[in-house]
Write an enzyme that holds these catalytic residues in place. Structure first.
Site, PDB file in Angstrom:
ATOM      1  N   SER A 144       0.827  -1.193   0.000  1.00 44.53           N
ATOM      2  CA  SER A 144       0.000   0.000   0.000  1.00 44.53           C
ATOM      3  C   SER A 144       0.872   1.257   0.000  1.00 44.53           C
ATOM      4  O   SER A 144       1.690   1.444  -0.895  1.00 44.53           O
ATOM      5  CB  SER A 144      -0.954  -0.055   1.200  1.00 44.53           C
ATOM      6  OG  SER A 144      -1.986   0.880   1.047  1.00 44.53           O
ATOM      7  N   ASP A 146      -9.016  -4.333  -5.659  1.00 44.17           N
ATOM      8  CA  ASP A 146      -8.451  -3.763  -4.432  1.00 44.17           C
ATOM      9  C   ASP A 146      -9.247  -2.512  -4.060  1.00 44.17           C
ATOM     10  O   ASP A 146      -9.413  -1.613  -4.881  1.00 44.17           O
ATOM     11  CB  ASP A 146      -6.976  -3.409  -4.666  1.00 44.17           C
ATOM     12  CG  ASP A 146      -6.233  -3.053  -3.394  1.00 44.17           C
ATOM     13  OD1 ASP A 146      -6.762  -2.252  -2.599  1.00 44.17           O
ATOM     14  OD2 ASP A 146      -5.123  -3.555  -3.199  1.00 44.17           O
ATOM     15  N   HIS A 173      -7.243  -6.136  -0.267  1.00 44.89           N
ATOM     16  CA  HIS A 173      -6.150  -5.166  -0.375  1.00 44.89           C
ATOM     17  C   HIS A 173      -4.812  -5.881  -0.320  1.00 44.89           C
ATOM     18  O   HIS A 173      -4.511  -6.556   0.661  1.00 44.89           O
ATOM     19  CB  HIS A 173      -6.269  -4.156   0.771  1.00 44.89           C
ATOM     20  CG  HIS A 173      -5.282  -3.050   0.705  1.00 44.89           C
ATOM     21  ND1 HIS A 173      -4.923  -2.428  -0.464  1.00 44.89           N
ATOM     22  CD2 HIS A 173      -4.563  -2.434   1.691  1.00 44.89           C
ATOM     23  CE1 HIS A 173      -4.045  -1.482  -0.208  1.00 44.89           C
ATOM     24  NE2 HIS A 173      -3.798  -1.475   1.079  1.00 44.89           N
TER      25      HIS A 173
END
Length: 520
Positions: free
Chosen positions: A234, A461, A489
Site C-alpha cells: 500500500s 483492491d 487489499h
C-alpha cells in the site's frame, strides 16, 4: 481466517485504511520537481565513505541489538538527522527490529518490510506477521527487518488528540446536510490540526516520505547491505518507489504490493480510491445477496447498495445504541463497513454486524470501526491516524482550499461511488488547515538505472485501485507488473500460490515474472 492471516490483515490492511478518511494529497508538478531535485541534491553518494562528513557518522553507526521481549526478535535504535538539510543538528531515534534468517541456504542479506499507512507500525507488522508468517523459503534466506518510520509508533510518534477527543472526532458527521454541519466538520479538522501542532510541532515538518526513504538508506548501510531488498504494501509502495527514485543504484529486489500512483493530483487520488471502495462493496454485495440471511436483501447488487445507503441515512438521523456511551451514527457505521472491505475474509463478520445494526444494535460495526482506528478497549488510540495525516499533509498539498471546494467535488465522488462518495469527498478536507506547509507534489517516478522492480496489483483492491499498479509499473524504467485477479487489499500472502510463487522466485533469485503475468 487463520490466525496468521488475521495478523497480516490487521497489520497491513488496517494500517493502510487511513489513506482515505485521513488522507490528503495533491499539488503541482512544479512543486514535485523542486522537491525531487532538492532531495537528490541532498542525498548521499552511492558510497557512505564518500558522503558528507556530517552524514558519514549516521552511515557508520553500530547500533546495539537487544532482546525485544518477543521470542526470536532483536531490537535496536537507529539514529538519523531530524532535518537532512542540517545533519549536524538535532537527531531522531528510530525503532528497528530484526529476526535472523532461519536457513538452510545461503543468506541473501536483509529484507526490509513496511505494511503501509502511512502510520502503520513496521516493527509491529514484522513481529506480528512478516517475521513468522512470510513464506518459509524467504525467511530461510533473509534476515527479516523493520523500522518504524519517523513519527510512527515507536519512532518518536506524532501525537494530536486524547482518547476522548478522538472519540468525538470520529463521530463528527462527514456527510453535512446544512451550513451548521459543514462548519462543525471544518472545525473538527481544524481542532485535529491544532492538536497536532500543539503536541508534535517539532517533528511535523520532518515526517515526509523522502526523509523516511533516506532513513531506510542509513539502515541499509548499518545492516551491511550493498543493496536494499524490500517488500512494501500500500503506502509502503510509495515509500519503496521513492527510495528507488533517490537511490536507483542501491535498489536490490523491491516488491511493491498494492501500488500507489505517485503521479496523480489530489482530486484524482481520492476519487479513484472512492471508486475502489465501490468496486469492493459491489463484490461484497454480489456475494451477500446470494445468501438467505443477507441484511441488504436478496435482490440485485444495486438494490443492496440502496439498502446500505438507507441504513446510513437512518443512523445519521437516529444513531443506534452499542452498549456503551458511543452510539453508532453514520460516520462510525461507514468506517465499520469500509474496514471490512479490505479483506473478503471479513465479509461474514460484516454481514452479522449489519444485521445487528439494522436491527438496532450497533456494537458489531463499532468494533470494526474501532479496529480501523486502532482504538484500544481502554479508550486510547494508537498514533496511526495522527501519523497518517502528518505524512500525507506534508507529502502533498491539500486536496481543497476550503469547504466550498469539497461541496463542488461531491457529485463526481458520488458518481465514483453512490454508496460512499459523499462522505469520502468531505473526508479529503482534512489537510486544508494543516499547520505545516507541504514539501512535495505528484510526479512520475521512473528510477532510471534501478534493478528490476516488481509491482503487484489486485483487480478489485478497495484502497489502491488496480489502475494505480498499472500506472506505477509503467512509470518505473525497470518495473514489471504482476496481477492478482481477486478481492481485497494487496496480494502477497493472501492464499494465491501463483502470486506467492512469483514473488518468492523474484526475492530468492532476482528473476521477475514474465510481463503480463496474471494470477487468481
Amino acid at each position: 481466517m487463520d490466525s496468521r492471516r488475521l495478523l497480516r490483515t490487521s497489520a497491513t490492511a488496517l494500517a493502510a485504511a487511513g489513506l482515505i478518511l485521513s488522507g490528503c494529497s495533491g499539488g503541482s508538478d512544479a512543486a514535485a520537481s523542486r522537491t525531487t531535485a532538492a532531495a537528490r541534491q541532498a542525498s548521499p553518494s552511492s558510497s557512505p565513505a564518500a558522503s558528507s562528513e556530517a552524514l558519514r557518522k549516521f552511515y557508520a553507526q553500530k547500533p546495539t541489538w537487544r532482546d525485544c521481549g518477543v521470542t526470536g526478535f532483536q531490537c535496536a535504535t537507529l539514529r538519523a538527522p531530524l532535518d537532512y538539510a542540517k545533519p549536524d543538528g538535532e537527531q531522531i531515534d528510530l525503532a528497528v527490529s530484526r529476526v535472523a534468517a532461519t536457513g538452510p541456504g545461503k543468506r541473501l542479506g536483509s529484507l526490509l518490510v513496511n505494511p503501509g499507512g502511512p502510520g502503520g507500525s513496521a516493527v509491529g507488522y514484522l513481529q506480528g506477521y512478516a517475521g513468522v508468517g512470510y513464506p518459509a523459503p524467504v525467511r530461510a534466506r533473509y534476515d527479516m527487518v523493520a523500522v518504524d518510520p519517523r513519527g510512527v509508533a515507536r519512532s518518536e510518534p506524532v501525537e494530536c488528540l486524547t482518547g476522548p477527543q478522538m472519540d468525538r472526532f470520529t463521530q463528527v458527521d462527514q456527510t453535512p446536510d446544512d451550513a451548521a454541519e459543514v462548519n462543525a466538520l471544518s472545525a473538527a479538522f481544524k481542532d485535529f490540526s491544532a492538536g497536532c501542532a500543539k503536541k508534535s510541532r517539532a517533528i511535523l515538518p520532518h515526517v515526509s516520505t523522502v526523509e523516511t526513504a533516506r532513513d531506510m538508506d542509513i539502515l541499509r548501510a548499518v545492516l551491511g547491505d550493498e543493496k536494499l531488498n524490500y517488500v512494501g504494501a500500500s503506502y509502503g509502495t510509495f515509500l519503496g518507489a521513492t527510495y528507488a527514485e533517490l537511490f536507483p543504484d542501491r535498489v536490490g529486489r523491491l516488491v511493491l504490493d498494492g501500488a500507489m500512483d505517485p503521479s496523480l493530483p489530489a482530486i484524482d487520488l481520492n476519487r479513484d480510491q472512492t471508486a475502489g471502495f465501490e468496486t469492493s462493496f459491489r463484490a461484497f454485495a454480489a456475494d451477500c445477496v446470494t445468501k438467505p440471511d443477507c441484511p441488504l436483501g436478496t435482490g440485485s447488487v444495486e438494490a443492496a447498495g440502496e439498502a446500505l445507503k438507507k441504513f446510513f441515512r437512518d443512523v445519521d438521523a437516529e444513531p443506534v445504541p452499542t452498549g456503551e456511551r458511543r452510539a453508532l451514527g453514520e460516520s462510525l457505521a461507514t468506517t465499520g463497513v469500509i474496514a471490512a472491505m479490505y479483506d473478503e475474509g471479513a465479509w461474514p463478520q460484516l454481514r452479522e454486524a449489519l444485521t445487528q445494526a439494522i436491527g438496532g444494535e450497533g456494537s458489531g460495526l463499532l468494533a470494526l470501526a474501532d479496529s480501523y482506528y486502532e482504538r484500544e478497549a481502554d479508550g486510547s488510540y494508537a498514533n496511526l491516524m495522527f501519523a497518517n495525516a502528518a505524512v500525507n499533509c506534508l507529502d502533498l498539498p491539500a486536496a481543497y482550499r476550503g469547504p466550498a471546494d469539497a461541496a463542488k467535488a461531491v457529485p463526481s465522488f458520488e458518481k465514483a461511488s453512490p454508496v460512499f462518495g459523499r462522505g469520502l469527498a468531505w473526508a479529503a478536507l482534512n489537510c486544508t488547515s494543516w499547520p505545516t506547509p507541504p514539501t512535495g507534489g505528484p510526479h512520475r517516478i521512473t528510477a532510471e538505472g534501478a534493478a528490476p522492480i516488481l509491482v503487484v496489483g489486485t483487480t478489485r483492491d478497495p484502497a489502491t485501485p488496480y489502475k494505480w499498479a498499472e500506472s506505477l509499473a509503467g512509470q518505473l524504467s525497470s518495473g514489471t507488473l504482476l496481477t492478482y485477479e481477486g478481492d481485497g487489499h494487496t496480494a502477497y500472502g493472501r492464499g494465491s500460490d501463483c502470486i506467492d510463487t512469483a514473488i518468492n522466485t523474484y526475492l530468492l533469485d532476482g528473476t521477475p515474472p514474465a510481463e503480463g503475468k496474471r494470477c487468481s
